[in-house]
Design a protein around this motif. Sequence first.
Motif, PDB file in Angstrom:
ATOM      1  N   GLY A 232       2.846   5.354   5.771  1.00  0.00           N
ATOM      2  CA  GLY A 232       1.727   4.681   5.105  1.00  0.00           C
ATOM      3  C   GLY A 232       1.823   3.175   5.242  1.00  0.00           C
ATOM      4  N   ALA A 233       0.669   2.540   5.170  1.00  0.00           N
ATOM      5  CA  ALA A 233       0.612   1.083   5.296  1.00  0.00           C
ATOM      6  C   ALA A 233       1.331   0.428   4.122  1.00  0.00           C
ATOM      7  N   SER A 234       1.619  -0.836   4.285  1.00  0.00           N
ATOM      8  CA  SER A 234       2.205  -1.613   3.201  1.00  0.00           C
ATOM      9  C   SER A 234       1.261  -1.576   1.998  1.00  0.00           C
ATOM     10  N   GLY A 235       1.823  -1.295   0.834  1.00  0.00           N
ATOM     11  CA  GLY A 235       1.005  -1.264  -0.385  1.00  0.00           C
ATOM     12  C   GLY A 235       0.447   0.109  -0.706  1.00  0.00           C
ATOM     13  N   SER A 236       0.714   1.102   0.146  1.00  0.00           N
ATOM     14  CA  SER A 236       0.159   2.431  -0.131  1.00  0.00           C
ATOM     15  C   SER A 236       0.933   3.147  -1.240  1.00  0.00           C
ATOM     16  N   GLY A 237       2.102   2.618  -1.588  1.00  0.00           N
ATOM     17  CA  GLY A 237       2.839   3.189  -2.723  1.00  0.00           C
ATOM     18  C   GLY A 237       4.037   4.042  -2.321  1.00  0.00           C
ATOM     19  N   LYS A 238       4.546   3.833  -1.121  1.00  0.00           N
ATOM     20  CA  LYS A 238       5.667   4.648  -0.631  1.00  0.00           C
ATOM     21  C   LYS A 238       6.903   4.513  -1.522  1.00  0.00           C
ATOM     22  N   THR A 239       7.248   3.255  -1.814  1.00  0.00           N
ATOM     23  CA  THR A 239       8.475   3.021  -2.576  1.00  0.00           C
ATOM     24  C   THR A 239       8.331   3.539  -4.008  1.00  0.00           C
ATOM     25  N   THR A 240       7.147   3.339  -4.581  1.00  0.00           N
ATOM     26  CA  THR A 240       6.886   3.818  -5.945  1.00  0.00           C
ATOM     27  C   THR A 240       7.002   5.349  -5.981  1.00  0.00           C
ATOM     28  N   LEU A 241       6.402   6.002  -5.007  1.00  0.00           N
ATOM     29  CA  LEU A 241       6.449   7.468  -4.915  1.00  0.00           C
ATOM     30  C   LEU A 241       7.892   7.952  -4.734  1.00  0.00           C
TER      31      LEU A 241
ATOM     32  N   SER B  87      13.582   0.710   4.603  1.00  0.00           N
ATOM     33  CA  SER B  87      13.770  -0.359   5.602  1.00  0.00           C
ATOM     34  C   SER B  87      13.841  -1.715   4.899  1.00  0.00           C
ATOM     35  N   ASP B  88      13.075  -1.885   3.823  1.00  0.00           N
ATOM     36  CA  ASP B  88      13.135  -3.160   3.080  1.00  0.00           C
ATOM     37  C   ASP B  88      14.530  -3.385   2.507  1.00  0.00           C
ATOM     38  N   ALA B  89      15.083  -2.336   1.910  1.00  0.00           N
ATOM     39  CA  ALA B  89      16.418  -2.467   1.306  1.00  0.00           C
ATOM     40  C   ALA B  89      17.459  -2.787   2.385  1.00  0.00           C
TER      41      ALA B  89
ATOM     42  N   GLU C 255      -6.808  -4.908  -1.674  1.00  0.00           N
ATOM     43  CA  GLU C 255      -6.836  -5.402  -3.064  1.00  0.00           C
ATOM     44  C   GLU C 255      -5.402  -5.527  -3.611  1.00  0.00           C
ATOM     45  N   ARG C 256      -4.608  -4.497  -3.391  1.00  0.00           N
ATOM     46  CA  ARG C 256      -3.212  -4.550  -3.858  1.00  0.00           C
ATOM     47  C   ARG C 256      -2.462  -5.682  -3.165  1.00  0.00           C
ATOM     48  N   HIS C 257      -2.719  -5.800  -1.868  1.00  0.00           N
ATOM     49  CA  HIS C 257      -2.016  -6.823  -1.094  1.00  0.00           C
ATOM     50  C   HIS C 257      -2.323  -8.214  -1.657  1.00  0.00           C
TER      51      HIS C 257
ATOM     52  N   SER D  18      -2.976  -9.064  -4.632  1.00  0.00           N
ATOM     53  CA  SER D  18      -2.347  -9.365  -5.930  1.00  0.00           C
ATOM     54  C   SER D  18      -0.818  -9.387  -5.842  1.00  0.00           C
ATOM     55  N   ARG D  19      -0.281  -9.180  -4.632  1.00  0.00           N
ATOM     56  CA  ARG D  19       1.186  -9.207  -4.474  1.00  0.00           C
ATOM     57  C   ARG D  19       1.658 -10.578  -4.020  1.00  0.00           C
ATOM     58  N   THR D  20       2.772 -10.990  -4.565  1.00  0.00           N
ATOM     59  CA  THR D  20       3.335 -12.266  -4.109  1.00  0.00           C
ATOM     60  C   THR D  20       4.548 -12.025  -3.209  1.00  0.00           C
ATOM     61  N   ASP D  21       4.943 -10.738  -3.072  1.00  0.00           N
ATOM     62  CA  ASP D  21       6.178 -10.448  -2.341  1.00  0.00           C
ATOM     63  C   ASP D  21       5.942 -10.035  -0.890  1.00  0.00           C
ATOM     64  N   ARG D  22       4.700 -10.179  -0.412  1.00  0.00           N
ATOM     65  CA  ARG D  22       4.415  -9.828   0.992  1.00  0.00           C
ATOM     66  C   ARG D  22       3.706 -11.011   1.654  1.00  0.00           C
ATOM     67  N   PRO D  23       4.468 -11.813   2.431  1.00  0.00           N
ATOM     68  CA  PRO D  23       3.938 -13.079   2.930  1.00  0.00           C
ATOM     69  C   PRO D  23       2.982 -12.963   4.127  1.00  0.00           C
TER      70      PRO D  23
ATOM     71  N   VAL E 135      -1.361  10.062  -5.114  1.00  0.00           N
ATOM     72  CA  VAL E 135      -0.006   9.526  -4.928  1.00  0.00           C
ATOM     73  C   VAL E 135       0.729   9.480  -6.276  1.00  0.00           C
ATOM     74  N   ASP E 136      -0.010   9.119  -7.326  1.00  0.00           N
ATOM     75  CA  ASP E 136       0.612   8.994  -8.650  1.00  0.00           C
ATOM     76  C   ASP E 136       0.969  10.342  -9.263  1.00  0.00           C
ATOM     77  N   THR E 137       0.242  11.411  -8.864  1.00  0.00           N
ATOM     78  CA  THR E 137       0.436  12.680  -9.576  1.00  0.00           C
ATOM     79  C   THR E 137       1.123  13.757  -8.733  1.00  0.00           C
TER      80      THR E 137
HETATM   81  N1  CTP Z   1       0.955  -0.183  -6.712  1.00  0.00           N
HETATM   82  C1  CTP Z   1      -0.123   0.001  -7.527  1.00  0.00           C
HETATM   83  N2  CTP Z   1      -0.461   1.277  -7.920  1.00  0.00           N
HETATM   84  C2  CTP Z   1       0.264   2.324  -7.481  1.00  0.00           C
HETATM   85  C3  CTP Z   1       1.366   2.157  -6.615  1.00  0.00           C
HETATM   86  C4  CTP Z   1       1.686   0.854  -6.247  1.00  0.00           C
HETATM   87  O1  CTP Z   1      -0.762  -0.941  -7.919  1.00  0.00           O
HETATM   88  N3  CTP Z   1      -0.088   3.534  -7.878  1.00  0.00           N
HETATM   89  C5  CTP Z   1       1.312  -1.543  -6.339  1.00  0.00           C
HETATM   90  C6  CTP Z   1       2.747  -1.849  -6.748  1.00  0.00           C
HETATM   91  O2  CTP Z   1       2.770  -2.444  -8.019  1.00  0.00           O
HETATM   92  C7  CTP Z   1       3.207  -2.795  -5.687  1.00  0.00           C
HETATM   93  C8  CTP Z   1       2.317  -2.463  -4.506  1.00  0.00           C
HETATM   94  O3  CTP Z   1       1.252  -1.658  -4.958  1.00  0.00           O
HETATM   95  O4  CTP Z   1       2.986  -4.126  -6.036  1.00  0.00           O
HETATM   96  C9  CTP Z   1       3.089  -1.761  -3.423  1.00  0.00           C
HETATM   97  O5  CTP Z   1       3.726  -0.594  -3.928  1.00  0.00           O
HETATM   98  P1  CTP Z   1       4.943   0.035  -3.132  1.00  0.00           P
HETATM   99  O6  CTP Z   1       5.289   1.327  -3.795  1.00  0.00           O
HETATM  100  O7  CTP Z   1       6.023  -0.959  -2.945  1.00  0.00           O
HETATM  101  O8  CTP Z   1       4.218   0.310  -1.744  1.00  0.00           O
HETATM  102  P2  CTP Z   1       4.867   0.450  -0.327  1.00  0.00           P
HETATM  103  O9  CTP Z   1       3.984   1.386   0.431  1.00  0.00           O
HETATM  104  O10 CTP Z   1       6.304   0.838  -0.448  1.00  0.00           O
HETATM  105  O11 CTP Z   1       4.715  -1.028   0.228  1.00  0.00           O
HETATM  106  P3  CTP Z   1       5.632  -1.800   1.304  1.00  0.00           P
HETATM  107  O12 CTP Z   1       5.516  -1.020   2.587  1.00  0.00           O
HETATM  108  O13 CTP Z   1       4.979  -3.154   1.381  1.00  0.00           O
HETATM  109  O14 CTP Z   1       7.029  -1.843   0.775  1.00  0.00           O
END
Ligand code: CTP
Length: 171
Positions: A16-25, A38-40, A116-118, A120-125, A162-164
């Motif tokens: 998934g693209a950056s911001g799609s929520g991979k790390t959160t999931l 890969s970020d870690a 939109e998520r991108h 509001s993020r400050t951690d992706r330059p 993704v959230d559920t």
């Molecule tokens: N985010 C969100 N709602 C979600 C999941 C994520 O708003 N349901 C936001 C997070 O707060 C974060 C951003 O989207 O600021 C990216 O989430 P992350 O899980 O890090 O996404 P990745 O796909 O892992 O992004 P990257 O490849 O840039 O690491």
Amino acid sequence: MTTIQLPELCLVALVGASGSGKTTLARRMFQPGEVLSSDAFRVLVANDENEQSATNDAFDSLYFVARKRLARGLLTVIDATNVQADARRRIVELAREFDVLPVAIALDLPEDTLVERHRSRTDRPFGAHVIAQQAGLLRRSLRKLQAEGFRQVTVLKTGEDVDTVRVERQR
Ligand code: CTP
């Protein structure tokens, strides 16, 4: 609500693209040691998760650890964009090397949401055009995942999906 059934031992590629929520999931569904991000690994080799010059070193290190885990028979998740066919080929080859099932979980969120998520993020330059490029690569990849060798493919299409989504692991 989507439920993904995973065998006890498999190699999971998040796609998934950056911001799609991979790390959160990955944080929600797996134990910390199971997820190789890969970020870690960029942080480990270069102190900076955005250091693109560290990409090769980060992935070499990630693959070194992935091999150690698979040799122990431990489920492993690769948290990287994996929108490029080459990145995924490497994952399928690794799974074959250890005779484990390659599984893909793709996060195909609407591009508007990603941008939109991108914003509001400050951690992706990088600029939003990078997100559009990754989203385009992902869209062209989705149909091919099965043919590339992923034996189980799940595509999550909304933030809510993704959230559920739930994972059931066979034991
Ligand atoms: N985010 C969100 N709602 C979600 C999941 C994520 O708003 N349901 C936001 C997070 O707060 C974060 C951003 O989207 O600021 C990216 O989430 P992350 O899980 O890090 O996404 P990745 O796909 O892992 O992004 P990257 O490849 O840039 O690491």
